[in-house]
Write a protein that holds these residues in place. Structure first.
Motif, PDB file in Angstrom:
ATOM      1  N   ARG A  16       0.839  -1.285   0.055  1.00  0.00           N
ATOM      2  CA  ARG A  16      -0.145   0.001   0.031  1.00  0.00           C
ATOM      3  C   ARG A  16       0.964   1.293   0.077  1.00  0.00           C
ATOM      4  O   ARG A  16       1.967   1.173   0.286  1.00  0.00           O
ATOM      5  CB  ARG A  16      -1.142   0.061   1.264  1.00  0.00           C
ATOM      6  CG  ARG A  16      -0.402  -0.205   2.706  1.00  0.00           C
ATOM      7  CD  ARG A  16       0.419   1.102   3.107  1.00  0.00           C
ATOM      8  NE  ARG A  16       0.681   1.120   4.457  1.00  0.00           N
ATOM      9  CZ  ARG A  16       1.344   1.984   5.025  1.00  0.00           C
ATOM     10  NH1 ARG A  16       1.998   3.084   4.321  1.00  0.00           N
ATOM     11  NH2 ARG A  16       1.448   1.812   6.230  1.00  0.00           N
ATOM     12  N   ALA A  18       0.343   5.385   1.330  1.00  0.00           N
ATOM     13  CA  ALA A  18      -0.629   6.118   2.132  1.00  0.00           C
ATOM     14  C   ALA A  18      -0.381   7.315   2.419  1.00  0.00           C
ATOM     15  O   ALA A  18       0.280   7.863   3.449  1.00  0.00           O
ATOM     16  CB  ALA A  18      -0.737   5.206   3.749  1.00  0.00           C
ATOM     17  N   TYR A 196      -2.197   9.628  14.139  1.00  0.00           N
ATOM     18  CA  TYR A 196      -1.559   8.545  12.986  1.00  0.00           C
ATOM     19  C   TYR A 196      -0.979   7.248  13.521  1.00  0.00           C
ATOM     20  O   TYR A 196      -1.558   6.194  12.817  1.00  0.00           O
ATOM     21  CB  TYR A 196      -0.404   9.498  12.352  1.00  0.00           C
ATOM     22  CG  TYR A 196       0.541   8.400  11.824  1.00  0.00           C
ATOM     23  CD1 TYR A 196       0.367   7.921  10.316  1.00  0.00           C
ATOM     24  CD2 TYR A 196       1.600   8.097  12.194  1.00  0.00           C
ATOM     25  CE1 TYR A 196       1.096   7.014   9.855  1.00  0.00           C
ATOM     26  CE2 TYR A 196       2.869   7.187  11.500  1.00  0.00           C
ATOM     27  CZ  TYR A 196       2.488   6.531  10.370  1.00  0.00           C
ATOM     28  OH  TYR A 196       3.195   5.796   9.667  1.00  0.00           O
ATOM     29  N   LEU A 218       9.645   7.487   9.037  1.00  0.00           N
ATOM     30  CA  LEU A 218       8.753   6.755   9.812  1.00  0.00           C
ATOM     31  C   LEU A 218       9.435   5.578  10.614  1.00  0.00           C
ATOM     32  O   LEU A 218       8.644   4.851  11.392  1.00  0.00           O
ATOM     33  CB  LEU A 218       7.486   6.333   9.057  1.00  0.00           C
ATOM     34  CG  LEU A 218       6.811   7.593   8.849  1.00  0.00           C
ATOM     35  CD1 LEU A 218       5.568   7.167   7.810  1.00  0.00           C
ATOM     36  CD2 LEU A 218       6.164   8.198  10.162  1.00  0.00           C
TER      37      LEU A 218
HETATM   38  N1  GLU Z   1       0.835   9.464   5.749  1.00  0.00           N
HETATM   39  C1  GLU Z   1       2.150   9.247   5.929  1.00  0.00           C
HETATM   40  C2  GLU Z   1       2.919  10.208   5.040  1.00  0.00           C
HETATM   41  O1  GLU Z   1       2.400  10.872   4.149  1.00  0.00           O
HETATM   42  C3  GLU Z   1       2.680   7.796   5.642  1.00  0.00           C
HETATM   43  C4  GLU Z   1       2.392   6.816   6.542  1.00  0.00           C
HETATM   44  C5  GLU Z   1       2.472   5.429   6.414  1.00  0.00           C
HETATM   45  O2  GLU Z   1       3.089   5.196   5.296  1.00  0.00           O
HETATM   46  O3  GLU Z   1       2.979   4.657   7.482  1.00  0.00           O
HETATM   47  O4  GLU Z   1       3.899  10.458   5.405  1.00  0.00           O
END
Ligand code: GLU
Length: 318
Positions: A16, A18, A196, A218
């Protein structure tokens, strides 16, 4: 290269992408999306897109549409419905309720300033073990009297995980072995919006995501996500954290650096095909001027061969 059908003969593999629809996707985001897509397709898996629009102030439908168009311009079409986190709050609240029932959350009344002070307090002995800027748990030990005062003052609490300092080790397909301690992460902001780290864990599990490819900013959040998966009894996906794209000034690429989105580049006559070559070159998948099709990249791709150092754009690139 558009609207091509891809074999999805591995129903167990699901990747995925996101994004947060807070602006246009830039080369760094598109590169991560491409890696995520290539990883899924090279293993015959499905590829989902999820809009992480928890924050309805900074997110917009216009950005969402624009981001999906940019992905489509590169030939990256999601399988199935694109889901929006803003429409799934009930799922997140149910997970928080479950953690609360298990005694694994607490209400935190601290203001931003109080958190800053608590984080930097010298007497905070746990800090060495915790991730940088981790909240030291001030509100975990409030006296009943102090708690009553805070409730009476009308301050609205955030909800935090009552972590137990467990260490988690992640075997990342790109970043290698990464180990970190879970902390008292916010699960619900004091305006009621789920956070989040909670939402991502709930959604990846609910959507059957087996492989998470995302930016390595992350990576340090992965131990806290592992902690939440464990507490909620959810499966842990396999992770691949992709190094950032850095601008000539040495910092992470952002819109202000110049021509970094497909729109900016189109204004300069740079086509999506050309951008694909550029991204693929940065991944060592083709030569700098080699026209490539996605199916060729799928054949050449191996997640373990993704460069582990940031991709530095030169000033002439921008
Ligand atoms: N929404 C997050 C971002 O745009 C990514 C989250 C994820 O991939 O876990 O940085």
């Amino acid at each position: 290269m558009h609207n091509e059908r891809w074999r999805t003969d591995n129903e167990h593999m699901r990747g995925r992408f996101a994004p947060s629809p807070t602006g246009q996707l830039h080369l760094g985001n598109l590169r991560t999306a491409l890696v995520s897509w290539l990883h899924a397709r090279s293993l015959g898996g499905e590829w989902l897109v999820r809009m992480e629009d928890l924050d309805r102030v900074t997110s917009s439908r216009a950005n969402e549409t624009d981001q999906l168009r940019s992905l489509a311009a590169l030939g990256l079409h999601p399988d199935g419905q694109v889901v929006r986190q803003s429409e799934r709050f009930e799922l997140y609240y149910a997970a928080i309720a479950r953690l609360r029932a298990d005694g694994r959350v607490y209400d935190c009344y601290c203001t931003r300033r109080e958190i800053r002070e608590a984080v930097s307090a010298p007497h905070n002995e746990r800090v060495g073990e915790l991730p940088e800027a981790a909240y030291p748990g001030t509100c975990r030990t409030l006296t009943a009297r102090r708690r009553a005062e805070l409730v009476a003052s009308g301050r609205r609490p955030a909800v935090r995980l009552a972590a137990d300092g467990e260490r988690f080790t992640v075997h990342d397909l790109v970043a290698g072995v990464y180990s970190g301690v879970s902390d008292d992460v916010v699960l619900q902001r004091n305006d009621g919006v789920p956070a989040y780290n909670l939402a991502v864990v709930v959604d990846d599990a609910a959507q059957g995501v087996t492989h998470v490819v995302r930016g390595d900013d992350l990576l340090s959040s992965t131990p806290r996500q592992r902690a939440l998966q464990q507490l909620l009894g959810l499966a842990t996906p396999t992770y691949a954290h992709i190094p950032m794209v850095v601008a000539p000034d040495g910092v992470r690429l952002a819109k202000r650096h110049g021509a970094v989105t497909l729109h900016d580049l189109a204004m300069r006559g740079v086509t999506p095909d050309r951008v694909l070559t550029r991204l693929a070159t940065s991944l060592g998948l083709c030569g700098p001027n080699e026209p490539v099709e996605l199916h060729e990249l799928v054949e050449r791709f191996q997640i373990g061969a993704v460069p582990t150092t940031p991709w530095s754009l030169s000033a002439t690139d921008l």
